[in-house]
Design a protein around this motif. Sequence first.
Motif, short mmCIF file in Angstrom:
data_model
loop_
_atom_site.label_atom_id
_atom_site.label_comp_id
_atom_site.label_asym_id
_atom_site.label_seq_id
_atom_site.Cartn_x
_atom_site.Cartn_y
_atom_site.Cartn_z
N LEU A 140 -4.88 -2.39 5.55
CA LEU A 140 -3.78 -1.75 4.84
C LEU A 140 -3.50 -2.40 3.50
O LEU A 140 -3.21 -1.72 2.51
N ALA A 141 -3.56 -3.72 3.44
CA ALA A 141 -3.26 -4.45 2.21
C ALA A 141 -4.42 -5.32 1.78
O ALA A 141 -4.23 -6.30 1.07
N GLY A 142 -5.63 -4.99 2.24
CA GLY A 142 -6.80 -5.75 1.84
C GLY A 142 -7.54 -6.34 3.02
O GLY A 142 -7.38 -5.90 4.17
N SER A 143 -8.34 -7.35 2.74
CA SER A 143 -9.14 -7.98 3.78
C SER A 143 -9.28 -9.47 3.52
O SER A 143 -9.20 -9.92 2.37
N ILE A 144 -9.49 -10.23 4.60
CA ILE A 144 -9.74 -11.67 4.54
C ILE A 144 -10.96 -11.97 5.39
O ILE A 144 -11.00 -11.59 6.56
#
Length: 663
Positions: A140-144
Amino acid sequence: MQGMSRIAAPTALACAVSMAQGMARAQSVETFELNPIVIESLAGDGVTLTDEDLLRLDPVDLQDLFRTEPTITVGSSIPASQKLYVNGIEETNLAVTIDGARQNNKIFHHNATTLIDPELLKAVRIDPGVAPADAGPGALAGSILFETKDAADLLAPGDDFGGYLSGEYSTNGDVFATSVSLFGRAEGFEGLAYFKHAGGNAMQDGDGQTIIGSGTSLLSGIGKLAYQSDEGYRVEISYERVNDDEARPYRANIGQIIGGRPVPLTRPYALDRENIVLSFEDATPEGLWNPLLVVAHSATDLDIVEDEQRSFGSTRSFNGKLANQSILAFGTLDAGLDFYADRAELDYRYLPAPEFNEGGTETARNIGAFAQARLAPLDRLDISFGGRVDYQRFEGIEGSVSRNAGVSGNLSGSYEILDGLTASAGASRVWGGVELAENFLINPAWVYPDGDLRPAVSNNLFAGLHYDFGPLVPALEGAFVKAKLFRTEIDDARDEEYRGGPALYRDVLSQGIELGAGYSWGPGFVRVGYANIETEIDGRPADSDLGQYLTTPVGQVVVLEVNHGFADIGLTIGADAEFYLEYDGTYDPYTGQRANPLPAYQVVNAFAAYTPPQFPNVTLRAEVTNLLDEDYASRATYGQEFDGVVPLDEPGRAFRISATIRF
């Protein structure tokens, strides 16, 4: 995993990080090598920490790991309760993987989301906001992406067997840490074993006061076995585990709460996380057929045992990916399927009266299909675009079932307008499905709304400029400036409550600006970064209470880092600093009034590392953290804006010494 080291590193801002370390700008979709770590450039923005960054920072926890990144904030001084925020958004709203294994760690709002030992890591990749479709579901707000070390990363050139022994001592809390690793390879086989133990007493803050529940008791380890054929096909299995078992503050991310029901200052917390990953890939990709198969099991357990009660929360994820990378004339195309089967469970026992025992389980299953193209059709143009389709089946604790499906898409690009001047921009719309409830909030009396829960959906935007002075001003080769605007909106983020029910939702907004500049002179560099991040929940300023698992107040921060190496004598010196400005845009959702401002603070750290030329297998390091002995709580630490909450302070000044012997 070697193949998993093909970390997506979008061009414009990733290159800024690289240039700060004296690396040349990556053109188009080429690759560059950092020891054995390979990073592929593509269009977009992001944060990449390489093995060089990890060696320089020598982090002991997530705060150390990201302390020089202005848009990444970590709350709490205790690793077992640290939470990571990217552009102000809490990490459970990002797709988080460790060696390709999906993480499902939403277990207790007072605890860490992802407990990890940074010494295991060889690279970290964060795509804030706009993430590629192959990063996995729920981005939803990116990836790690966290990636751990392989034997090949640690072996010296020409060696087939090696190892190291490392010891570290910190004066604040008398913390001793010892780690040992053995690794080797023969006839295509590789193996690695690593073990670490850290122990110590409670630490003191900058005012000389004992930080409640801040003792150290950490065990971590990893084992890997791999085989790579002469044709480049590689199979690998790994097992990684980290355990923290110690008395923590009664609410592990809070110093104390004044008033309310009486509770002891501390209680025992046993936090345990593990990953098992099996992968198969073509480690020397070429042409149109380069398969990748990953099957993984990840789990996090939290056990809190008290005199009259025991609370046990457990999350599980069985997940995997089957994909192929096609190498095209102008870039790459990654396409495939991924899946997960996640489980969140609570088992609460009240020992004096078993009739008050309770618990419950939620499960979610998802299958997705994705494709992501990373192309450089022109010399000055990089572009990345992709999409995915997901189908999710969610089952509540009473057996109700919600079925949902959605489509996600992303597009980003960078264009070199003039020599050295690059513009980048990107956008994504992400369907996130229904997130499992926090284990410790599960209530067996919940009634789900006709089995229907709303899936979360997000919209992300960014736009940036990056200028490298070298092409037009050769005298300033190695100097750069950059700027970026970003915005993330999440609608219908699940925010369940024990008494309020399983179907409560919040709308979250994070927006801000990031600025940066730096200069590299070969053996050293200096760089400065600035971020101003504003966050909202349901149209009002964010707070750290409603924002748990969603967002937190951040405000303005300036970070500074300088580093220089004297190669002829084997000495490297460096320092970094964080300057958080006072933030008065706080809000108390329970009174509807302005809350207490978050105080300004400044933290300075410095180090010297020495490898004697006559003993190249020995490294000595001396470091001072919180040099100014600042008395403060990290900006992302819970509760600072509320009366009656004593936040969990950070440690005061500490001197660390370490020695590593390689053989």
